[in-house]
Design a protein around this motif. Structure first.
Motif, PDB file in Angstrom:
ATOM      1  N   LEU A  30       0.827  -1.210   0.000  1.00 18.52           N
ATOM      2  CA  LEU A  30       0.000   0.000   0.000  1.00 18.52           C
ATOM      3  C   LEU A  30       0.860   1.258   0.000  1.00 18.52           C
ATOM      4  O   LEU A  30       0.612   2.194  -0.760  1.00 18.52           O
ATOM      5  N   ARG A  31       1.894   1.277   0.851  1.00 20.61           N
ATOM      6  CA  ARG A  31       2.735   2.491   0.910  1.00 20.61           C
ATOM      7  C   ARG A  31       3.492   2.706  -0.393  1.00 20.61           C
ATOM      8  O   ARG A  31       3.612   3.835  -0.874  1.00 20.61           O
ATOM      9  N   LEU A  32       4.043   1.628  -0.948  1.00 25.38           N
ATOM     10  CA  LEU A  32       4.844   1.774  -2.174  1.00 25.38           C
ATOM     11  C   LEU A  32       3.953   2.131  -3.362  1.00 25.38           C
ATOM     12  O   LEU A  32       4.305   2.977  -4.189  1.00 25.38           O
ATOM     13  N   ALA A  33       2.781   1.492  -3.442  1.00 25.96           N
ATOM     14  CA  ALA A  33       1.873   1.794  -4.563  1.00 25.96           C
ATOM     15  C   ALA A  33       1.322   3.209  -4.427  1.00 25.96           C
ATOM     16  O   ALA A  33       1.202   3.926  -5.423  1.00 25.96           O
ATOM     17  N   ALA A  34       1.026   3.619  -3.202  1.00 24.90           N
ATOM     18  CA  ALA A  34       0.514   4.982  -2.996  1.00 24.90           C
ATOM     19  C   ALA A  34       1.567   6.014  -3.393  1.00 24.90           C
ATOM     20  O   ALA A  34       1.227   7.116  -3.825  1.00 24.90           O
ATOM     21  N   ALA A  35       2.858   5.633  -3.275  1.00 26.45           N
ATOM     22  CA  ALA A  35       3.936   6.550  -3.676  1.00 26.45           C
ATOM     23  C   ALA A  35       4.152   6.527  -5.193  1.00 26.45           C
ATOM     24  O   ALA A  35       4.981   7.274  -5.704  1.00 26.45           O
ATOM     25  N   GLY A  36       3.447   5.642  -5.897  1.00 24.47           N
ATOM     26  CA  GLY A  36       3.506   5.634  -7.358  1.00 24.47           C
ATOM     27  C   GLY A  36       4.308   4.493  -7.972  1.00 24.47           C
ATOM     28  O   GLY A  36       4.399   4.392  -9.190  1.00 24.47           O
ATOM     29  N   HIS A  37       4.908   3.638  -7.131  1.00 26.44           N
ATOM     30  CA  HIS A  37       5.708   2.534  -7.675  1.00 26.44           C
ATOM     31  C   HIS A  37       4.796   1.434  -8.241  1.00 26.44           C
ATOM     32  O   HIS A  37       3.643   1.298  -7.824  1.00 26.44           O
ATOM     33  N   ILE A  41       2.540  -8.295  -6.110  1.00 31.81           N
ATOM     34  CA  ILE A  41       2.356  -9.172  -4.946  1.00 31.81           C
ATOM     35  C   ILE A  41       2.683 -10.597  -5.364  1.00 31.81           C
ATOM     36  O   ILE A  41       2.079 -11.126  -6.309  1.00 31.81           O
ATOM     37  N   GLY A  42       3.606 -11.222  -4.621  1.00 31.94           N
ATOM     38  CA  GLY A  42       3.951 -12.610  -4.918  1.00 31.94           C
ATOM     39  C   GLY A  42       3.397 -13.559  -3.873  1.00 31.94           C
ATOM     40  O   GLY A  42       3.177 -13.180  -2.719  1.00 31.94           O
ATOM     41  N   SER A  43       3.173 -14.779  -4.301  1.00 36.62           N
ATOM     42  CA  SER A  43       2.639 -15.804  -3.414  1.00 36.62           C
ATOM     43  C   SER A  43       3.040 -17.169  -3.975  1.00 36.62           C
ATOM     44  O   SER A  43       3.446 -17.275  -5.137  1.00 36.62           O
ATOM     45  N   ARG A  44       2.870 -18.206  -3.152  1.00 35.36           N
ATOM     46  CA  ARG A  44       3.019 -19.552  -3.708  1.00 35.36           C
ATOM     47  C   ARG A  44       1.835 -19.865  -4.601  1.00 35.36           C
ATOM     48  O   ARG A  44       1.879 -20.758  -5.429  1.00 35.36           O
ATOM     49  N   ALA A  53      -4.230  -8.791  -4.148  1.00 30.44           N
ATOM     50  CA  ALA A  53      -4.001  -7.603  -4.984  1.00 30.44           C
ATOM     51  C   ALA A  53      -5.321  -6.870  -5.223  1.00 30.44           C
ATOM     52  O   ALA A  53      -5.380  -5.639  -5.181  1.00 30.44           O
ATOM     53  N   GLU A  54      -6.385  -7.650  -5.449  1.00 28.69           N
ATOM     54  CA  GLU A  54      -7.702  -7.034  -5.671  1.00 28.69           C
ATOM     55  C   GLU A  54      -8.136  -6.223  -4.442  1.00 28.69           C
ATOM     56  O   GLU A  54      -8.611  -5.096  -4.547  1.00 28.69           O
ATOM     57  N   GLN A  55      -7.928  -6.831  -3.248  1.00 27.90           N
ATOM     58  CA  GLN A  55      -8.261  -6.124  -1.994  1.00 27.90           C
ATOM     59  C   GLN A  55      -7.477  -4.822  -1.869  1.00 27.90           C
ATOM     60  O   GLN A  55      -8.038  -3.773  -1.561  1.00 27.90           O
ATOM     61  N   PHE A  56      -6.162  -4.914  -2.098  1.00 34.02           N
ATOM     62  CA  PHE A  56      -5.308  -3.722  -1.931  1.00 34.02           C
ATOM     63  C   PHE A  56      -5.691  -2.655  -2.956  1.00 34.02           C
ATOM     64  O   PHE A  56      -5.726  -1.468  -2.639  1.00 34.02           O
ATOM     65  N   ARG A  62      -7.659   2.207  -7.195  1.00 31.80           N
ATOM     66  CA  ARG A  62      -7.178   2.129  -8.584  1.00 31.80           C
ATOM     67  C   ARG A  62      -6.471   0.791  -8.788  1.00 31.80           C
ATOM     68  O   ARG A  62      -5.862   0.263  -7.843  1.00 31.80           O
ATOM     69  N   PRO A  63      -6.562   0.238 -10.004  1.00 29.33           N
ATOM     70  CA  PRO A  63      -6.021  -1.109 -10.241  1.00 29.33           C
ATOM     71  C   PRO A  63      -4.521  -1.069 -10.529  1.00 29.33           C
ATOM     72  O   PRO A  63      -4.084  -1.297 -11.641  1.00 29.33           O
ATOM     73  N   THR A  64      -3.730  -0.797  -9.520  1.00 34.55           N
ATOM     74  CA  THR A  64      -2.302  -0.567  -9.758  1.00 34.55           C
ATOM     75  C   THR A  64      -1.417  -1.761  -9.375  1.00 34.55           C
ATOM     76  O   THR A  64      -0.410  -2.035 -10.023  1.00 34.55           O
TER      77      THR A  64
END
Ligand SMILES: NC(=O)c1ccc[n+]([C@@H]2O[C@H](COP(=O)([O-])OP(=O)(O)OC[C@H]3O[C@@H](n4cnc5c(N)ncnc54)[C@H](OP(=O)(O)O)[C@@H]3O)[C@@H](O)[C@H]2O)c1
Length: 230
Positions: A30-37, A41-44, A53-56, A62-64
């Motif tokens: 959330l912090r990194l995406a809010a800063a524009g990066h 999201i990785g997972s097994r 990712a959908e939740q975040f 916005r679908p970032t």
């Protein structure tokens, strides 16, 4: 001098979160995406990554943030944070070893903590930090850094809250460290602090243990560090 003096708008980069489906991954995403990066999201599990990712994205409105498996994420990004349970860190990196290429930056946020008679202790092996143990598992040419070990994850995940604290960054690769410091500078209310070589990860992990102890003593969940005098 408040941390926002260190805030910068650029540069924007692609950042992966290995095991980014937990609370630490949520806060960083959330912090990194809010800063524009561009955050991955990785997972097994692809479906678990997609659901998170959908939740975040709905929180960010916005679908970032994108979702993928941990191995795919290593192909997409040059900087990956390791946000898995501390006692799984070495095993996870060993299983992803073939996806790690020279020039990649791995950012370790893990802190092994155990409780003895109700008190938090560093849960490392042979007095080593988790970061030192990880460094032995990495292929040559991958730069290992530590960061965010002393920042409470649940506060990172609260975009409505200012953090007003320092992010200690240590590691032996100076160029990679500068890049990560620049990334942290893009997040409002955080100040990156160069905490020296990878050896200092021992101190940082013990600082996290102290913060947990202080939270218990003062009935808080928000203890974190801000160094005065520098
Ligand atoms: N909580 C804090 O305030 C804080 C502060 C600083 C640092 N940290 C560190 O942040 C790290 C993550 O904490 P967290 O609470 O977010 O962890 P977590 O929720 O327990 O785990 C994060 C993710 O790791 C993956 N994972 C779990 N076991 C695994 C295994 N055996 N192999 C591969 N992946 C596995 C899972 O993702 P998938 O199931 O999707 O694969 C899980 O969602 C910890 O090392 C912690 O020390 C936490």
């Amino acid at each position: 001098v408040g941390p926002d003096r260190h805030h910068q708008e650029t540069p924007l980069v692609k950042i992966g979160l290995i095991g980014g489906t937990g609370i630490e991954g949520k806060g960083l995403a959330l912090r990194l995406a809010a800063a524009g990066h561009s955050v991955f999201i990785g997972s097994r599990s692809q479906s678990k990554a997609s659901a998170r990712a959908e939740q975040f994205n709905s929180m960010l409105e916005r679908p970032t943030i994108q979702a993928m498996t941990n191995m795919e994420l290593l192909r997409e990004t040059r900087i990956a944070f390791l946000t898995v349970p501390a006692d799984q860190a070495v095993e996870v990196i060993s299983s992803l070893r073939s996806g790690l290429a020279p020039g990649q930056i791995l950012v370790d946020v893990t802190v092994p903590v155990k409780f003895q008679e109700g008190s938090p202790r560093h849960g490392g092996v042979d007095m080593l930090s988790n970061a030192e143990r990880l460094s032995a598992s990495l292929p040559p040419g991958v730069d290992l850094l530590c960061a965010f070990k002393t920042v409470p994850a649940h506060l990172l995940a609260r975009l409505d809250r200012r953090l007003d604290c320092d992010v200690f960054i240590c590691g032996d690769a100076s160029e990679a460290k500068e890049q990560l410091m620049a990334i942290v500078r893009t997040i409002p209310s955080l100040r990156p602090v160069d905490a020296g070589p990878l050896l200092m990860s021992r101190s940082l992990e013990h600082m996290t243990v102290l913060a947990i102890w202080l939270n218990r003593r003062y009935r808080s969940k928000e203890a974190r560090y801000r160094i005065v005098g520098i």
